[in-house]
Write a protein that holds these residues in place. Structure first.
Motif, PDB file in Angstrom:
ATOM      1  N   VAL A 252      39.744  40.764  41.054  1.00  0.00           N
ATOM      2  CA  VAL A 252      38.755  39.865  40.469  1.00  0.00           C
ATOM      3  C   VAL A 252      39.208  39.525  39.051  1.00  0.00           C
ATOM      4  CG1 VAL A 252      36.368  39.604  39.690  1.00  0.00           C
ATOM      5  CG2 VAL A 252      36.846  40.772  41.847  1.00  0.00           C
TER       6      VAL A 252
ATOM      7  N   PRO B  63      35.236  43.311  46.177  1.00  0.00           N
ATOM      8  CA  PRO B  63      35.417  42.147  45.305  1.00  0.00           C
ATOM      9  C   PRO B  63      34.431  41.013  45.556  1.00  0.00           C
ATOM     10  CG  PRO B  63      37.203  42.332  46.912  1.00  0.00           C
ATOM     11  CD  PRO B  63      36.424  43.598  46.996  1.00  0.00           C
TER      12      PRO B  63
ATOM     13  N   GLU C 176      37.694  35.561  42.727  1.00  0.00           N
ATOM     14  CA  GLU C 176      38.304  36.616  43.527  1.00  0.00           C
ATOM     15  C   GLU C 176      39.737  36.205  43.846  1.00  0.00           C
ATOM     16  OE1 GLU C 176      37.733  38.895  47.848  1.00  0.00           O
ATOM     17  OE2 GLU C 176      36.266  37.422  47.140  1.00  0.00           O
TER      18      GLU C 176
END
Length: 383
Positions: free
Chosen positions: A57, A221, A239
């Motif tokens: 991320v 994530p 992401e």
């Protein structure tokens, strides 16, 4: 003597056909378990890589982009209302347990000018990082030399090669010299042309007083992106899927291939067992007639046949499962350059063995029904 004893004796008397049927179940279950074990190992390896290594991320400052168009032609737009990631953003991240963070690596990224060895003025990429956390998140980084202290720098391998720089030299940045204490080995990325230092030195060189980027490693994530969008409205949260998209697609394709192959093997197994048992029952017409003549009822004959195939399919399923989970430990390092450890999965074992028995019983239903409908007199007349 019980019906089970009779079934076992029948199997012993027909060793060749029994072995062929068992081999069919071993191959069907073994290949299916092998393919699915390899797919599971690849998925686990990918998930482990995403969980323990690298950022998944990225948080960057949010900015509004205005696209210009004149006369039907699009021209480069401009960014406006550029927001900043304040230093207290890290505190917000660390105080949010729901993010399930495994690592956090903020960065200060800017540029600086300096004189090159040829006398030209170059612009250098300056990256300020916290080296302990950065090296933990990027274990593939390898630095020749030492980590920089205040007013010291590390340079990428490509920059060192093109500028003919080495450890002990100095690099001029914004009319000030900074000693080079390390050179990062080639990574194949933008790091090869970068200048790395700590946060305080990066601030003094670039004049930037906020985070340029924050990289996160989190166990979930997708969930983290949703939480971060609410937690940091001034930031753009993304992401990182591009880096693993190719590997993920390969794993997904192999998993789909394993599933389709398993279904096809199951169908082939049903057909093989059906044809084999049908021929076997035709050859046993006289035996079935004798059973009926001495008092065996139709349900007894049906039960004996079911028990025979159940025993064969059960043994074949057990052997096939263990062969299936042993094979990937030998095949994976050769075919996929991956190591798959031997693991016993009760659910997979139960599923594979149950499927083997179900295939066997389903395959013999029609032949067994035909067997119990045989006329005892016609069967005995062949003696």
């Amino acid at each position: 003597m019980t019906l089970t004893d009779i079934a076992i004796q029948n199997l012993r008397r027909r060793k060749g056909k029994t072995f062929f049927l068992m081999l069919t179940f071993i191959l069907v279950v073994g290949i299916t378990v092998t393919l699915n074990s390899l797919a599971k190992g690849m998925r686990d390896d990918l998930q482990k890589s995403l969980t323990h290594y690298g950022a998944n991320v990225v948080i960057t400052p949010k900015s509004e982009h205005f696209t210009l168009s004149y006369g039907g032609l699009s021209v480069p737009g401009v960014n406006y209302e550029i927001k900043h990631l304040d230093y207290d953003s890290l505190a917000k991240l660390n105080n949010t347990p729901a993010l399930m963070l495994n690592g956090i690596a903020p960065k200060i990224i800017g540029s600086a000018t300096g004189d090159s060895v040829t006398g030209e003025i170059n612009r250098y990429l300056i990256i300020g990082v916290d080296f302990p956390t950065e090296l933990k998140m990027k274990p593939w980084w390898s630095i020749n030399g030492q980590l920089p202290s205040e007013q010291e720098i590390i340079i990428g391998s490509y920059l060192a090669q093109t500028e003919n720089l080495a450890m002990g030299n100095a690099l001029e940045l914004n009319q000030k010299s900074y000693p080079i204490v390390g050179i990062m080995q080639e990574t194949g990325g933008s790091e090869d042309s970068g200048v790395f230092t700590n946060f305080n030195t990066a601030r003094s060189i670039t004049g930037i007083d906020s985070w340029s980027m924050i990289e996160l490693n989190t166990a979930q994530p997708t969930k983290a992106v949703t939480l971060l969008s609410e937690l940091l409205p001034e930031a753009k949260v993304s992401e990182i899927s591009q880096l693993v998209q190719g590997a993920k697609e390969s794993v997904d394709r192999f998993s789909s291939f394993s599933l389709i192959t398993s279904i096809l093997l199951g169908i082939i197994g049903v057909l093989i067992v059906f044809v084999t048992t049908l021929g076997n029952i035709n050859d046993r017409a006289t035996e079935i007639g004798i059973f009926r003549a001495i008092g065996f009822r139709r349900q007894h004959i049906f039960s004996i046949l079911i028990r025979e195939i159940s025993l064969v399919s059960l043994c074949g399923g057990v052997l096939g499962y263990f062969i299936g989970i042993l094979t990937p430990t030998l095949l994976a390092p050769i075919a996929f350059q991956k190591t798959v450890s031997f693991e016993f999965h009760p659910f997979i074992a139960l599923t594979a063995i149950s499927a083997s028995v179900i295939i066997g019983v389903a395959s013999i239903l029609i032949p067994a029904r035909r067997a119990v409908q045989l006329d005892p007199l016609e069967a005995l007349s062949a003696i």
